[in-house]
Scaffold this motif. Sequence first.
Motif, short mmCIF file in Angstrom:
data_model
loop_
_atom_site.label_atom_id
_atom_site.label_comp_id
_atom_site.label_asym_id
_atom_site.label_seq_id
_atom_site.Cartn_x
_atom_site.Cartn_y
_atom_site.Cartn_z
N LYS A 341 39.27 45.13 49.93
CA LYS A 341 37.98 44.44 49.77
C LYS A 341 37.37 44.67 48.39
O LYS A 341 36.56 43.86 47.93
N ARG A 342 37.74 45.77 47.72
CA ARG A 342 37.15 46.08 46.42
C ARG A 342 38.27 46.47 45.45
O ARG A 342 39.05 47.39 45.74
N LEU A 343 38.33 45.77 44.31
CA LEU A 343 39.39 46.00 43.34
C LEU A 343 38.79 46.09 41.94
O LEU A 343 38.08 45.18 41.49
N GLY A 344 39.06 47.21 41.26
CA GLY A 344 38.58 47.40 39.90
C GLY A 344 39.73 47.73 38.97
O GLY A 344 40.40 48.75 39.14
N MET A 345 39.98 46.85 37.98
CA MET A 345 41.08 47.04 37.02
C MET A 345 40.59 46.86 35.58
O MET A 345 41.39 46.61 34.69
N GLN A 363 40.64 39.36 51.51
CA GLN A 363 39.37 38.72 51.17
C GLN A 363 38.50 39.76 50.44
O GLN A 363 37.95 40.65 51.05
N LEU A 364 38.43 39.59 49.13
CA LEU A 364 37.68 40.56 48.33
C LEU A 364 36.17 40.34 48.46
O LEU A 364 35.69 39.22 48.61
N GLU A 365 35.44 41.46 48.36
CA GLU A 365 33.99 41.42 48.25
C GLU A 365 33.53 41.81 46.85
O GLU A 365 32.44 41.44 46.42
N TYR A 366 34.41 42.54 46.14
CA TYR A 366 34.09 43.06 44.81
C TYR A 366 35.33 42.95 43.94
O TYR A 366 36.41 43.41 44.33
N LEU A 367 35.18 42.35 42.75
CA LEU A 367 36.30 42.24 41.80
C LEU A 367 35.79 42.51 40.40
O LEU A 367 34.94 41.79 39.88
N HIS A 368 36.30 43.57 39.79
CA HIS A 368 35.92 43.95 38.43
C HIS A 368 37.18 43.99 37.58
O HIS A 368 37.94 44.94 37.64
N MET A 369 37.37 42.94 36.77
CA MET A 369 38.57 42.83 35.94
C MET A 369 38.20 42.50 34.50
O MET A 369 38.91 41.76 33.82
N LEU A 388 33.56 36.95 48.42
CA LEU A 388 33.26 37.63 47.16
C LEU A 388 31.76 37.62 46.86
O LEU A 388 31.11 36.57 46.92
N GLN A 389 31.23 38.81 46.54
CA GLN A 389 29.81 38.94 46.18
C GLN A 389 29.61 39.44 44.76
O GLN A 389 28.53 39.27 44.20
N TYR A 390 30.62 40.06 44.19
CA TYR A 390 30.53 40.64 42.84
C TYR A 390 31.78 40.25 42.07
O TYR A 390 32.89 40.61 42.45
N LEU A 391 31.59 39.52 40.96
CA LEU A 391 32.72 39.07 40.15
C LEU A 391 32.45 39.37 38.69
O LEU A 391 31.49 38.86 38.10
N ASP A 392 33.29 40.19 38.08
CA ASP A 392 33.20 40.47 36.65
C ASP A 392 34.59 40.26 36.03
O ASP A 392 35.49 41.07 36.20
N ILE A 393 34.73 39.14 35.33
CA ILE A 393 35.98 38.85 34.61
C ILE A 393 35.64 38.60 33.14
O ILE A 393 36.24 37.76 32.47
N SER A 394 34.67 39.35 32.63
CA SER A 394 34.26 39.23 31.24
C SER A 394 35.35 39.74 30.31
O SER A 394 36.14 40.62 30.66
#
Length: 868
Positions: A341-345, A363-369, A388-394
Motif C-alpha cells: 500500500k505504501r512505496l517509497g523509492m 492498490q497503493l495509497e502512498y507513492l513517493h518516487m 492513491l492519496q499521496y503521489l510524489d513523482i517530482s
Amino acid sequence: MMVFPLFWFLFSTISSTLPTQANTFPPCNETEKHALLRFKQALYDPRNRLSSWSAHEDCCEWNGVRCHNITGRVIKLHLRNPCFPDSEISCREFALGGKVSAPIPSFLGSIRSLTYLDLSYASFGGLIPPQLGNLSNLHHLILGGSDYYTPSLYVENLHWISHLSSLEHLAMIKVDLHKEVHWLELTSMLSSLSKLTLYDCKLDNMSPSLKYVNFTSLTFLVVLSNHFIHEIPNWLCNLNTSLLHLYLLENQLTGQIPECLGQLKCLETLSLMYNSFDGPVPSSLGNLSSLISLDLSGNRLNGTLPSSLWLLPNMVELYIGNNSLVGTVSEAHLKKLSKLKRLGMSSTSLIFKVNPNWVPPFQLEYLHMSSCHLGPHFPTWLQTQTSLQYLDISNSGIIGVAPTWLWKWASRMNELIDLSNNQISGNLSGVWLNNTSIHLNSNCFTGLLPALSSNVVVLNMANNSFSGPISQFLCQKLNGTSKLETLDLSNNDLSGKLPQCWNIWSSLTHLNLGNNNLSGKIPDSLSFVLSLEALHLQNNSFSGSIPSSLRDFTSLGLLHLSDNQLLGNIPNWIGELTSLNVLCLRSNKFTGEIPLQICRLASLIVLDLADNELSGFIPKCLNNFSLMATIKTPDGLFTALQYSRYKIYVESLILMTVGRELEYKRILKYVRMIDLSSNNLSGSIPIELSQLFGLQFLNLSRNHLMGSIIEKIGRMTSLLSLDLSMNHLSGEISQSLADLTFLNHLNISYNQLWGRIPLSTQLQSFDAFSYIGNAQLCGAPLTKNCTADDESLSIDAIEENEGFEMPWFYISSMGLGFIVGFWGVCGALIFKKNWRYAYFQFVYYMRDWVYVVVATRLNWFRDNLRTL
C-alpha cells in the motif's frame, strides 16, 4: 444445563441489591488528595487544565486522575500535554511545568498504588527524582518531551528503575541519560518490560559487543535520535522469540546492516531510516516472512536490491529512498507484493521500468518516487491506482504533455500530488484542482490559471508559463470557504492589478506573487489576510507607497517588496511588525531617512534596503537586532520561513551577498545580512554595528559615508562578506580587520584610505581590486610599496589613550611655545593631506566616543532609578 439459569438468577438478584454506580466507588485517599493539591500549587497552568482539582471534589473525579474502584487509591496520573507536537510554540500554553520548568516532585514516589504515570510534554525539567523507584506497582512510565524554551529532564543514574519490577511500558522522551553508561543492563533487568522507547536521550553506546541481554518479554523497541556511532549491536539479533517492532531511527549507526537480523522471525516492523549504514541490503531480510513494514531510507546503502526482498508476501510498506541503490525495478519484481500500500523509492538511482499496459497486483495509497528514473513518458499505470492519496513523482525525468485522464483521476486524491521539476506541458485553462496539497511548479504548463476547490490548502505553480490577468484567478467562485494557506504563483507571466477580493483568501499564511508582470498599487484589501506570515511581491511593477493596512500583519515574518516602483518614506509603523525575520525593500524609490523604529525588529535576520534614495545617518540602534548579535539561535524562531503540510514548503530568497546573487532556501534561517548599499546615506559607520557578532554579510557601499572603518570591526567574527566601497571613508585600515578569519569577500575600494594594508593571511589573499581607488594605500596586494613617509604615518598616526584614539601630534611636547605649536599643527594640516585626514578622523571618533560615554552613563543612571 441448569447451572447457567441459576447463575443468572443469583447475579440479577445480587445486582439489584447493590447501590447505584455513584455510590459504588469509595472516595479517594485523603493523604494522596492533599499531596496532589500541593503538587498543583507548584505548577503553571495557564489553560486551567487542572481546574477540576479542588479540595471540595473527590480526587478520583479530577481530570487526569483515576482511582482503584475498591481501595480508592490513586492508580493513574495522566498529565501529558494534549497539544502535540511539542515543537509548536502554542503548545506551551497547555504545559504544566511552566516557562522555567518545574521539577517532578519527589513525593510522587509515595503514591505506591500508582500503576500509570504520564508526565510527557508537560514542560517538567530538572532531575528525575529517584524516589520514583518506590512505585513497585507501576506498569506504565512516560516522561520527558521538552521544547527550545525549557530545560530537559535528566538523571544522575538509572539504578532506581531496576526496582520497578512490574513495569511493562517505559518511554523517555528527550531525557538526558548520557551519565548512565549502564542503561541497557538496568532496563533489561525489567522482566515484564514489553515496550521501551528512548527518544533523543543523548545516549552514545548500545554495547555493540554484548551478545545477550535479558529482554525476555520485549515486543516493541524504539531507540531514535541518539548518537550511536557504531554498528548494530549483536544482542539485537538474539531477540528472535519476542520482538515484533524494531525502530532504530536517526541514531548515526554505521557499518553494514547485519545478516543476523534475518533471524528475527517474528518481526513485523523494521525501521533503520536515517542512519549511516553502507553496503548492500542483506538478502537475509527476505527471511522475515511476517514483515509488514520495512524502512531503510536515508542511509548510504548501495548495490542492487536482493531478489528475496520482493518475495515477502505480507509487505504493506516498503521505503528504500535516499540511498545509492542501482538497478532496474520491473513488474516481475513487484508481482508478489499484492498487499503493498505504501512505496517509497525517492532519491535513488533505481530505474522503474514497466510495460505501458502493466496493471499492478496492488492498490497503493502512498507513492513517493521523486528524483528517480521514472520517465520519460508519464506512467500510464497510475490510472489503475484508484486508492492513491499521496503521489510524489517530482524530478523523475518526465517529459511531454500531461495525459488527458490525469486531472480527473487526480481529483480523487485527498492528500498530495507533486509533479514538480519535470518537463510536463499542457494548457491548464479549465482544469479543476481538488487535492489538499498541489505542487506543479517548475514545469512547462501554460494557459490561464486553473480553478480551485475550497479543499486546496497548498498550491505551488511557480516557474511555469501561466498567463492572463491574475484577477480572474483571485476572484473565482469557490464551492465553499477557502482553506488555502500557501499560494505560490511566482515566476510566471501573470499580469494586471491585484483585485479587491482578498476576503476570499483569509486563511492564507504564505503568498508569493513575485517575478510576474503585475502593476498598480498594493491594495488595502490585503488586510483581510491577517494571518499572513510571508508576503512576496518582488520584481513586478507595483507603484505607490506601502499600504498602511500591512501594519496589522502582526504574524508577518517575511516581507519582500524589492524591485518595484514603490516610493515615499519607509513607514515608521514598520517597527510594529515585531515578528519580521526578513525585510527586503531593495530597488525601489524610497526616500527620506531610515526610521529609527526599524530597530524594534529584534528578530530580523535579513535587512535589505539597497538601491533606493534613502538619506541621513545609519541608525546607531541597529545593534538591537538580537538575532544578528548572537552566533547560535534555535530553529524554532523561524516558523514563517517554512510551511509543512504533507510536504515542506520552504521560503527562498535571492540575495546579493558575496558580490553576486545567490539563492538561499533551506539555509535561509541561518543567514544574517544587512545591505544598505546604493543610497545617499551620510555620516560615519556606527560603532554599534561591531556588536552584531552573528552578522555574516554587511554592504554599505555606494553611499556618502565618512570617517574611519570602525576600530573594533574584528569583533564581527562571523563576517563572510564586507563591502564598504565607493564612500568617503578615510584613515588607516584597522588592524582588527585581520581578525575576520572567515571573510571571503572584501571590497573597500574607492575611498580615501591611507597607510599600509595590515599584514595577515586573510587580507593579502584578496586581489588588488578590493583596495584600488585609495591613492594613499600601500602594501600587498597593491603594487605600490610603502615608503618611509607612509611608514611614519602607519606606525604612530593613532594611539589609544584611556579608551579612545589621539593623533600623534597631540602627544608631542607643548614646551616649544605657541608659535611652534601653531605652525606645527595648523601648518601641517594645511600642507599635509594625510595629516588632515587623521585630524578629522580624530574629531569624528571623539564625537562617537562622547556619545557612547553619555549613552552608557544615561543607561546606568536609568537602571539605577528603576531599582529605587
